[in-house]
Design a protein around this motif. Structure first.
Motif, PDB file in Angstrom:
ATOM      1  N   GLN A  55       0.814  -1.214   0.000  1.00 52.79           N
ATOM      2  CA  GLN A  55       0.000   0.000   0.000  1.00 52.79           C
ATOM      3  C   GLN A  55       0.852   1.271   0.000  1.00 52.79           C
ATOM      4  N   TYR A  56       2.016   1.197   0.674  1.00 53.64           N
ATOM      5  CA  TYR A  56       2.878   2.381   0.785  1.00 53.64           C
ATOM      6  C   TYR A  56       4.156   2.259  -0.055  1.00 53.64           C
ATOM      7  N   ARG A  57       4.206   1.208  -0.881  1.00 54.43           N
ATOM      8  CA  ARG A  57       5.375   0.976  -1.729  1.00 54.43           C
ATOM      9  C   ARG A  57       6.644   0.818  -0.886  1.00 54.43           C
ATOM     10  N   LEU A  58       6.504   0.013   0.166  1.00 54.10           N
ATOM     11  CA  LEU A  58       7.625  -0.278   1.049  1.00 54.10           C
ATOM     12  C   LEU A  58       8.098  -1.708   0.831  1.00 54.10           C
ATOM     13  N   VAL A  59       9.212  -2.028   1.447  1.00 52.08           N
ATOM     14  CA  VAL A  59       9.727  -3.401   1.441  1.00 52.08           C
ATOM     15  C   VAL A  59       9.177  -4.125   2.660  1.00 52.08           C
ATOM     16  N   SER A  60       8.623  -5.298   2.459  1.00 56.72           N
ATOM     17  CA  SER A  60       8.146  -6.132   3.563  1.00 56.72           C
ATOM     18  C   SER A  60       9.208  -7.168   3.886  1.00 56.72           C
ATOM     19  N   TYR A  61       9.633  -7.201   5.157  1.00 57.73           N
ATOM     20  CA  TYR A  61      10.670  -8.150   5.573  1.00 57.73           C
ATOM     21  C   TYR A  61      10.039  -9.327   6.308  1.00 57.73           C
ATOM     22  N   SER A  62      10.620 -10.483   6.111  1.00 53.12           N
ATOM     23  CA  SER A  62      10.065 -11.713   6.691  1.00 53.12           C
ATOM     24  C   SER A  62      10.474 -11.916   8.143  1.00 53.12           C
ATOM     25  N   SER A  63      11.422 -11.109   8.630  1.00 52.30           N
ATOM     26  CA  SER A  63      11.850 -11.210  10.023  1.00 52.30           C
ATOM     27  C   SER A  63      12.326  -9.847  10.519  1.00 52.30           C
ATOM     28  N   MET A  64      12.302  -9.693  11.834  1.00 53.43           N
ATOM     29  CA  MET A  64      12.807  -8.455  12.413  1.00 53.43           C
ATOM     30  C   MET A  64      14.296  -8.303  12.131  1.00 53.43           C
ATOM     31  N   GLU A  65      15.010  -9.402  12.197  1.00 53.24           N
ATOM     32  CA  GLU A  65      16.460  -9.363  11.995  1.00 53.24           C
ATOM     33  C   GLU A  65      16.810  -8.835  10.605  1.00 53.24           C
ATOM     34  N   ALA A  66      16.000  -9.213   9.610  1.00 51.08           N
ATOM     35  CA  ALA A  66      16.231  -8.721   8.254  1.00 51.08           C
ATOM     36  C   ALA A  66      15.968  -7.219   8.178  1.00 51.08           C
ATOM     37  N   LEU A  67      14.914  -6.771   8.863  1.00 47.77           N
ATOM     38  CA  LEU A  67      14.592  -5.344   8.883  1.00 47.77           C
ATOM     39  C   LEU A  67      15.678  -4.538   9.600  1.00 47.77           C
ATOM     40  N   PHE A  68      16.233  -5.106  10.664  1.00 47.44           N
ATOM     41  CA  PHE A  68      17.268  -4.409  11.442  1.00 47.44           C
ATOM     42  C   PHE A  68      18.478  -4.007  10.589  1.00 47.44           C
ATOM     43  N   LYS A  69      18.792  -4.811   9.574  1.00 48.16           N
ATOM     44  CA  LYS A  69      19.982  -4.550   8.764  1.00 48.16           C
ATOM     45  C   LYS A  69      19.915  -3.202   8.040  1.00 48.16           C
ATOM     46  N   TYR A  70      18.702  -2.697   7.866  1.00 51.20           N
ATOM     47  CA  TYR A  70      18.537  -1.495   7.053  1.00 51.20           C
ATOM     48  C   TYR A  70      17.925  -0.328   7.833  1.00 51.20           C
ATOM     49  N   THR A  71      17.971  -0.410   9.166  1.00 48.78           N
ATOM     50  CA  THR A  71      17.328   0.632   9.970  1.00 48.78           C
ATOM     51  C   THR A  71      18.250   1.189  11.051  1.00 48.78           C
ATOM     52  N   ASP A  72      17.939   2.426  11.446  1.00 52.19           N
ATOM     53  CA  ASP A  72      18.560   3.048  12.613  1.00 52.19           C
ATOM     54  C   ASP A  72      17.584   3.075  13.785  1.00 52.19           C
ATOM     55  N   ALA A  73      16.282   3.028  13.463  1.00 48.82           N
ATOM     56  CA  ALA A  73      15.247   3.149  14.488  1.00 48.82           C
ATOM     57  C   ALA A  73      14.051   2.284  14.117  1.00 48.82           C
ATOM     58  N   ILE A  74      13.270   1.948  15.142  1.00 48.28           N
ATOM     59  CA  ILE A  74      12.114   1.074  14.967  1.00 48.28           C
ATOM     60  C   ILE A  74      10.893   1.707  15.654  1.00 48.28           C
ATOM     61  N   VAL A  75       9.743   1.599  14.992  1.00 50.60           N
ATOM     62  CA  VAL A  75       8.466   1.991  15.603  1.00 50.60           C
ATOM     63  C   VAL A  75       7.656   0.726  15.853  1.00 50.60           C
ATOM     64  N   ILE A  76       7.284   0.474  17.105  1.00 53.39           N
ATOM     65  CA  ILE A  76       6.419  -0.651  17.448  1.00 53.39           C
ATOM     66  C   ILE A  76       5.030  -0.076  17.638  1.00 53.39           C
ATOM     67  N   SER A  77       4.126  -0.387  16.718  1.00 51.77           N
ATOM     68  CA  SER A  77       2.846   0.314  16.666  1.00 51.77           C
ATOM     69  C   SER A  77       1.704  -0.504  17.251  1.00 51.77           C
ATOM     70  N   GLY A  78       0.791   0.217  17.916  1.00 52.93           N
ATOM     71  CA  GLY A  78      -0.437  -0.385  18.413  1.00 52.93           C
ATOM     72  C   GLY A  78      -0.228  -1.332  19.565  1.00 52.93           C
ATOM     73  N   TYR A  79      -1.306  -2.055  19.914  1.00 50.83           N
ATOM     74  CA  TYR A  79      -1.259  -3.023  21.002  1.00 50.83           C
ATOM     75  C   TYR A  79      -0.905  -4.397  20.462  1.00 50.83           C
ATOM     76  N   VAL A  80       0.234  -4.901  20.841  1.00 51.54           N
ATOM     77  CA  VAL A  80       0.619  -6.268  20.494  1.00 51.54           C
ATOM     78  C   VAL A  80       1.118  -6.949  21.760  1.00 51.54           C
ATOM     79  N   SER A  81       0.795  -8.220  21.892  1.00 56.69           N
ATOM     80  CA  SER A  81       1.104  -8.935  23.134  1.00 56.69           C
ATOM     81  C   SER A  81       2.602  -9.066  23.384  1.00 56.69           C
TER      82      SER A  81
END
Length: 309
Positions: free
Chosen positions: A45-71
């Protein structure tokens, strides 16, 4: 520019993504969700890359947003901080105190910025009243909201946000908390009324009314030595009644928008990451609001007070 990743696909994730896409301080690196299909739909929807794991996403980020209520918010935040990622938790209100303290410790050890969701901070009323020059003898909060199925979660979230707003304006500590009434109808709560004593001598009365349907309302009144200030947070109005002069001043502020609150929050997050100490929010104040809300909800659960207001 800060490379930031989005965790979650809920309503808040959509709101955060919309804000971040228009913020020149950030570049969204991609998204992740435990449900890979949901993550892919969200990212498309936003033309972003979807990663299959957090570890994969970490390789390309400086910061993380954890959104909403998750257990697993605490686990996600723990992984983020241990991987040396600045972390923003949009909804920390349900986290136990020991878990928040654990995350603060991890942030300090890793040298990362940890910031928590701010509720109503940075809304127009908050900005207009921040750091009142006088100490109010009495503060009244009147919050009307549409009742959800999970009443106690709703109470915890609402109380945390309401109290955090007051703490941010007055920079107070609560000394004593007491649930005065807990009116119930057909087994469901209708009205909660609490009394809180503050270390600056102020008394805070907060009333939460549950309604089946209708518009939410949040009105806060400050009784100061020389004036009474009545505010409507969602309508963004401030009415000041000067006692001696018998004069009433009415102000209509910038319209209340949750998007504007998140925009201010992420701007502040960026400056905190950039090393501006004055931009690092006092988590201690937020913790006090969340902890006090926990105390009130626990009193309600234990006492199960049934009374008529």
């Amino acid at each position: 520019m800060v490379r930031i990743g989005i965790i979650g696909t809920n309503t808040t994730a959509h709101l955060c993504t919309g804000v971040l896409l228009t913020d020149n301080h950030y570049e969204i690196s991609g998204s992740y969700a435990s449900n890979n299909r949901d993550s892919m739909v969200f990212a498309r929807q936003y033309r972003l890359v979807s990663y299959s794991s957090m570890e994969a996403l970490f390789k390309y980020t400086d910061a993380i947003v954890i959104s909403g209520y998750v257990s697993d918010t605490t686990l996600l935040a723990e992984k983020s901080l241990k991987n040396f990622k600045h972390t923003y938790i949009t909804h920390p209100y349900l986290l136990p105190m020991d878990e928040i303290q654990h995350l603060i410790k991890l942030a300090n050890e890793s040298g990362m910025i940890l910031q928590l969701g701010i509720g109503y901070r940075d809304c127009a009323v908050d900005k207009a009243l921040r750091n009142l020059s006088q100490t109010p003898a009495l503060i009244n909060i009147n919050h009307q909201m549409v009742q959800s199925d999970d009443v106690y979660t709703q109470l915890q979230t609402t109380l945390s946000s309401d109290l955090d707003l007051i703490i941010g304006i007055l920079h107070i500590n609560f000394r004593k908390t007491d649930v005065k009434t807990w009116t119930k109808t057909d087994g469901f709560p209708a009205i909660l009324h609490c009394h809180l004593d503050c270390d600056n001598g102020s008394t805070l009365h907060t009333t939460i009314r549950m309604i089946a349907e209708g518009e939410p309302k949040l009105e806060v009144t400050f009784h100061l030595p020389d004036r009474i200030v009545r505010t409507d947070v969602f309508k963004s109005t401030v009415e000041t009644q000067y006692c001696e002069l018998d004069v009433i001043d009415n102000q209509t502020l910038e319209a209340y928008q949750e998007k504007a609150i998140y925009k201010a929050a992420f701007n502040n997050f960026y400056h905190a990451i950039s090393g501006k100490q004055e931009s690092i929010r006092s988590i201690d104040e937020q913790i006090q609001a969340i902890n006090t809300a926990h105390i009130i909800v626990n009193q309600v659960r234990k006492k199960q007070i049934i009374s008529v207001c």
